[in-house]
Design a protein around this motif. Sequence first.
Motif, PDB file in Angstrom:
ATOM      1  N   GLN A 187       0.226 -31.225  -6.847  1.00 29.29           N
ATOM      2  CA  GLN A 187       1.253 -30.970  -7.856  1.00 29.29           C
ATOM      3  C   GLN A 187       2.435 -31.913  -7.682  1.00 29.29           C
ATOM      4  O   GLN A 187       2.903 -32.134  -6.570  1.00 29.29           O
ATOM      5  N   SER A 188       2.925 -32.457  -8.786  1.00 30.66           N
ATOM      6  CA  SER A 188       4.092 -33.329  -8.767  1.00 30.66           C
ATOM      7  C   SER A 188       5.359 -32.505  -8.578  1.00 30.66           C
ATOM      8  O   SER A 188       5.572 -31.509  -9.274  1.00 30.66           O
ATOM      9  N   MET A 189       6.207 -32.919  -7.632  1.00 30.61           N
ATOM     10  CA  MET A 189       7.485 -32.224  -7.449  1.00 30.61           C
ATOM     11  C   MET A 189       8.396 -32.412  -8.657  1.00 30.61           C
ATOM     12  O   MET A 189       9.210 -31.542  -8.965  1.00 30.61           O
ATOM     13  N   SER A 190       8.280 -33.528  -9.319  1.00 31.72           N
ATOM     14  CA  SER A 190       9.209 -33.822 -10.416  1.00 31.72           C
ATOM     15  C   SER A 190       8.845 -33.107 -11.707  1.00 31.72           C
ATOM     16  O   SER A 190       9.725 -32.723 -12.479  1.00 31.72           O
ATOM     17  N   THR A 191       7.553 -32.904 -11.957  1.00 30.88           N
ATOM     18  CA  THR A 191       7.122 -32.287 -13.217  1.00 30.88           C
ATOM     19  C   THR A 191       6.630 -30.855 -13.059  1.00 30.88           C
ATOM     20  O   THR A 191       6.495 -30.136 -14.046  1.00 30.88           O
ATOM     21  N   LEU A 192       6.308 -30.446 -11.828  1.00 30.84           N
ATOM     22  CA  LEU A 192       5.706 -29.143 -11.545  1.00 30.84           C
ATOM     23  C   LEU A 192       4.368 -28.963 -12.264  1.00 30.84           C
ATOM     24  O   LEU A 192       3.933 -27.840 -12.534  1.00 30.84           O
ATOM     25  N   GLN A 193       3.706 -30.078 -12.531  1.00 26.95           N
ATOM     26  CA  GLN A 193       2.365 -30.066 -13.105  1.00 26.95           C
ATOM     27  C   GLN A 193       1.436 -30.848 -12.184  1.00 26.95           C
ATOM     28  O   GLN A 193       1.863 -31.495 -11.241  1.00 26.95           O
ATOM     29  N   TRP A 194       0.136 -30.781 -12.472  1.00 30.78           N
ATOM     30  CA  TRP A 194      -0.834 -31.483 -11.636  1.00 30.78           C
ATOM     31  C   TRP A 194      -0.560 -32.982 -11.652  1.00 30.78           C
ATOM     32  O   TRP A 194      -0.260 -33.554 -12.702  1.00 30.78           O
ATOM     33  N   HIS A 195      -0.661 -33.604 -10.475  1.00 30.10           N
ATOM     34  CA  HIS A 195      -0.318 -35.022 -10.284  1.00 30.10           C
ATOM     35  C   HIS A 195      -1.600 -35.850 -10.367  1.00 30.10           C
ATOM     36  O   HIS A 195      -2.483 -35.739  -9.509  1.00 30.10           O
ATOM     37  N   GLU A 196      -1.715 -36.676 -11.391  1.00 30.03           N
ATOM     38  CA  GLU A 196      -2.962 -37.369 -11.680  1.00 30.03           C
ATOM     39  C   GLU A 196      -3.464 -38.230 -10.512  1.00 30.03           C
ATOM     40  O   GLU A 196      -4.662 -38.195 -10.198  1.00 30.03           O
ATOM     41  N   PRO A 197      -2.611 -39.034  -9.839  1.00 35.60           N
ATOM     42  CA  PRO A 197      -3.138 -39.816  -8.702  1.00 35.60           C
ATOM     43  C   PRO A 197      -3.732 -38.933  -7.605  1.00 35.60           C
ATOM     44  O   PRO A 197      -4.735 -39.310  -6.978  1.00 35.60           O
ATOM     45  N   ALA A 198      -3.162 -37.763  -7.366  1.00 38.81           N
ATOM     46  CA  ALA A 198      -3.714 -36.855  -6.365  1.00 38.81           C
ATOM     47  C   ALA A 198      -5.040 -36.267  -6.830  1.00 38.81           C
ATOM     48  O   ALA A 198      -5.969 -36.087  -6.033  1.00 38.81           O
ATOM     49  N   LEU A 199      -5.147 -35.958  -8.129  1.00 36.32           N
ATOM     50  CA  LEU A 199      -6.418 -35.455  -8.662  1.00 36.32           C
ATOM     51  C   LEU A 199      -7.524 -36.489  -8.498  1.00 36.32           C
ATOM     52  O   LEU A 199      -8.678 -36.136  -8.186  1.00 36.32           O
ATOM     53  N   GLU A 200      -7.189 -37.755  -8.671  1.00 38.73           N
ATOM     54  CA  GLU A 200      -8.190 -38.816  -8.503  1.00 38.73           C
ATOM     55  C   GLU A 200      -8.683 -38.870  -7.068  1.00 38.73           C
ATOM     56  O   GLU A 200      -9.883 -39.011  -6.814  1.00 38.73           O
ATOM     57  N   VAL A 201      -7.767 -38.758  -6.115  1.00 35.01           N
ATOM     58  CA  VAL A 201      -8.167 -38.745  -4.708  1.00 35.01           C
ATOM     59  C   VAL A 201      -9.046 -37.532  -4.421  1.00 35.01           C
ATOM     60  O   VAL A 201     -10.052 -37.623  -3.699  1.00 35.01           O
ATOM     61  N   ALA A 202      -8.681 -36.388  -4.999  1.00 37.07           N
ATOM     62  CA  ALA A 202      -9.414 -35.146  -4.755  1.00 37.07           C
ATOM     63  C   ALA A 202     -10.766 -35.105  -5.452  1.00 37.07           C
ATOM     64  O   ALA A 202     -11.638 -34.320  -5.058  1.00 37.07           O
ATOM     65  N   GLY A 203     -10.940 -35.910  -6.474  1.00 38.59           N
ATOM     66  CA  GLY A 203     -12.208 -35.913  -7.200  1.00 38.59           C
ATOM     67  C   GLY A 203     -12.361 -34.761  -8.162  1.00 38.59           C
ATOM     68  O   GLY A 203     -13.482 -34.296  -8.417  1.00 38.59           O
ATOM     69  N   VAL A 204     -11.236 -34.273  -8.723  1.00 38.87           N
ATOM     70  CA  VAL A 204     -11.287 -33.174  -9.685  1.00 38.87           C
ATOM     71  C   VAL A 204     -10.460 -33.534 -10.913  1.00 38.87           C
ATOM     72  O   VAL A 204      -9.669 -34.477 -10.906  1.00 38.87           O
ATOM     73  N   ARG A 205     -10.641 -32.745 -11.987  1.00 40.31           N
ATOM     74  CA  ARG A 205      -9.873 -32.919 -13.218  1.00 40.31           C
ATOM     75  C   ARG A 205      -8.925 -31.732 -13.384  1.00 40.31           C
ATOM     76  O   ARG A 205      -9.184 -30.635 -12.897  1.00 40.31           O
ATOM     77  N   ALA A 206      -7.856 -31.949 -14.111  1.00 40.45           N
ATOM     78  CA  ALA A 206      -6.858 -30.905 -14.299  1.00 40.45           C
ATOM     79  C   ALA A 206      -7.459 -29.652 -14.928  1.00 40.45           C
ATOM     80  O   ALA A 206      -7.078 -28.528 -14.585  1.00 40.45           O
ATOM     81  N   GLU A 207      -8.420 -29.824 -15.839  1.00 40.61           N
ATOM     82  CA  GLU A 207      -9.006 -28.662 -16.508  1.00 40.61           C
ATOM     83  C   GLU A 207      -9.866 -27.811 -15.574  1.00 40.61           C
ATOM     84  O   GLU A 207     -10.250 -26.683 -15.929  1.00 40.61           O
ATOM     85  N   GLN A 208     -10.178 -28.329 -14.383  1.00 40.94           N
ATOM     86  CA  GLN A 208     -10.909 -27.530 -13.393  1.00 40.94           C
ATOM     87  C   GLN A 208      -9.977 -26.652 -12.562  1.00 40.94           C
ATOM     88  O   GLN A 208     -10.448 -25.847 -11.753  1.00 40.94           O
ATOM     89  N   LEU A 209      -8.683 -26.784 -12.758  1.00 34.47           N
ATOM     90  CA  LEU A 209      -7.695 -26.060 -11.971  1.00 34.47           C
ATOM     91  C   LEU A 209      -6.970 -25.043 -12.852  1.00 34.47           C
ATOM     92  O   LEU A 209      -6.956 -25.168 -14.080  1.00 34.47           O
ATOM     93  N   PRO A 210      -6.344 -24.039 -12.257  1.00 34.61           N
ATOM     94  CA  PRO A 210      -5.635 -23.029 -13.063  1.00 34.61           C
ATOM     95  C   PRO A 210      -4.412 -23.611 -13.769  1.00 34.61           C
ATOM     96  O   PRO A 210      -3.843 -24.619 -13.335  1.00 34.61           O
ATOM     97  N   GLU A 211      -4.006 -22.953 -14.823  1.00 36.26           N
ATOM     98  CA  GLU A 211      -2.750 -23.295 -15.492  1.00 36.26           C
ATOM     99  C   GLU A 211      -1.584 -22.861 -14.610  1.00 36.26           C
ATOM    100  O   GLU A 211      -1.613 -21.791 -14.000  1.00 36.26           O
ATOM    101  N   ILE A 212      -0.537 -23.697 -14.538  1.00 37.11           N
ATOM    102  CA  ILE A 212       0.590 -23.439 -13.653  1.00 37.11           C
ATOM    103  C   ILE A 212       1.702 -22.698 -14.400  1.00 37.11           C
ATOM    104  O   ILE A 212       2.124 -23.125 -15.473  1.00 37.11           O
ATOM    105  N   HIS A 213       2.188 -21.611 -13.804  1.00 36.97           N
ATOM    106  CA  HIS A 213       3.272 -20.816 -14.366  1.00 36.97           C
ATOM    107  C   HIS A 213       4.439 -20.762 -13.383  1.00 36.97           C
ATOM    108  O   HIS A 213       4.352 -21.247 -12.257  1.00 36.97           O
ATOM    109  N   SER A 214       5.519 -20.112 -13.780  1.00 42.22           N
ATOM    110  CA  SER A 214       6.637 -19.848 -12.877  1.00 42.22           C
ATOM    111  C   SER A 214       6.264 -18.722 -11.920  1.00 42.22           C
ATOM    112  O   SER A 214       5.523 -17.799 -12.292  1.00 42.22           O
ATOM    113  N   PRO A 215       6.768 -18.737 -10.680  1.00 42.39           N
ATOM    114  CA  PRO A 215       6.509 -17.624  -9.766  1.00 42.39           C
ATOM    115  C   PRO A 215       7.003 -16.274 -10.279  1.00 42.39           C
ATOM    116  O   PRO A 215       6.476 -15.235  -9.879  1.00 42.39           O
ATOM    117  N   THR A 216       8.011 -16.272 -11.154  1.00 42.15           N
ATOM    118  CA  THR A 216       8.540 -15.009 -11.682  1.00 42.15           C
ATOM    119  C   THR A 216       7.838 -14.562 -12.966  1.00 42.15           C
ATOM    120  O   THR A 216       8.246 -13.569 -13.572  1.00 42.15           O
TER     121      THR A 216
END
Length: 491
Positions: A187-216
């Motif tokens: 996850q990108s600290m600046s956007t609070l969304q999935w970070h594409e370069p990290a997804l590439e390293v991990a070998g996954v796509r954003a749609e394979q991961l849960p949608e991100i919400h606020s902790p509250t």
Amino acid sequence: MSPAPVVLGIDLGTTATKVVAAGTDARVLHQTERGYPLRTDESGEATQDALQVRDAAIEALAECVAWAKEHGHEVAGLSFSTAMHTLVGLDSSGAPATPAFNWADTRAADVAARIRSDRDAASALHRATGTPVHTQSVMVKLAWLTGSQADLTRDVVRWCALKDFVVADFVGELVTEYSLSSGSGLQSMSTLQWHEPALEVAGVRAEQLPEIHSPTTTMPLTAQVAQAVGLPEGLPVVLGGGDGPLANLGVGAVQPGVAALSLGTSGALRVTRDKPGVDERCRTFSYALADGLWVIGGAVSNGGVAAQWASEAFGVDVAELLDEAAAVPPGAEGLIALPYLLGERAPWWEPGLTGSFLGLRRSHGRAEMTRAVVEGVAQQLALVLDAVRDSGAEVRAVRATGGGFRSRVWADAIAAALDIDLDLAEGSGGSGLGAVLLGWRALGEFDSLERAAELVVPEGRATPDPAAARLMARRRAVVERIYETLRDLPI
């Protein structure tokens, strides 16, 4: 006067789930617990059965709900805390297709070393996500699984954290929140969304991961779980967050300059501030709490486990051995220990490190060696504090909690190494209470997390001995030089 309503904090730990009941005064009224095994059959393995964890959470919750009803407390909502850096693969039906990988699983060590071999690329990932490139990282585990473990991943359609899987039963959706996902390395600290370069390293796509919400974020409790635990369908369920950030809230360490320090089998030091970011040398992590707050800090792999090792090695009860160590003067009669029994996380992030004693003499016995090991852990936490301060965060006070502080030698050694008073908050409720306070914040009972944290009052204090603090400060530079010398030795 009727009993006050409570929020129940469900804390999904590594070996047990605890459910904490507390009202808006932050006083823990009741706690229930259900344990489960951590599988370590294979070398480097640390996995759990996701279904066992889910069932344990429901059983512990049902017991706590029964207590609340018996004592007349209305349950206003549920809120979650969880051990960070977990990963489970799900099949097309949403059922677990893999074991749940724990942060302590080190089988991706070769992958972590390969990524870290390109220091610029590894540093860029660390600075973007706030998570070190280490075997605890979900990104690293995914790179290992998707790159070389086809038998394990054959049926996986989606990936999530263990809490996400459990919460899906409670709310009927596979979702996550940015406190937990901030420790994934994805996850990108600046956007609070999935970070594409990290997804590439991990070998996954954003749609394979849960949608991100606020902790509250709150969602309604499903009929299935409501019936199982004895609560009304539609009760607010707060998504919650990671146990590290929520532990800061649970011990009252949310105000600027107040750090939380925990000492169990491992240890950690974290301070809260209003912006993310790591130090220039990439020694710290940066994880989200909520409401724009972040915790900056580091976890050490070797905490109380170092004393437990000494107890087993010398064949002496650990409490007795620590009493013997407490009678040894600070400095352990010239003995220095680097207690890297389980490799080390902060500030080095090197799982392959090994421990050592330096300055060993014939006059040294088990008491001196144990004192040196305790001081070695304390020095490691002080090195984390140095890195936190180098990141630009102020630390002027420390709230300390954990089973290790049952022995005074730990409190005295750590206070001296940090050269700061330790306010002991052992009875606060930790991350489970943090989940409760976050829940009350989400339900509108507090106007800020800082206000919630003010309710947590420490129970004692350990003050550093000035002479011991000076000695530990002189030795800390030596410890760092020893580490740099020994890390590259072939063993």
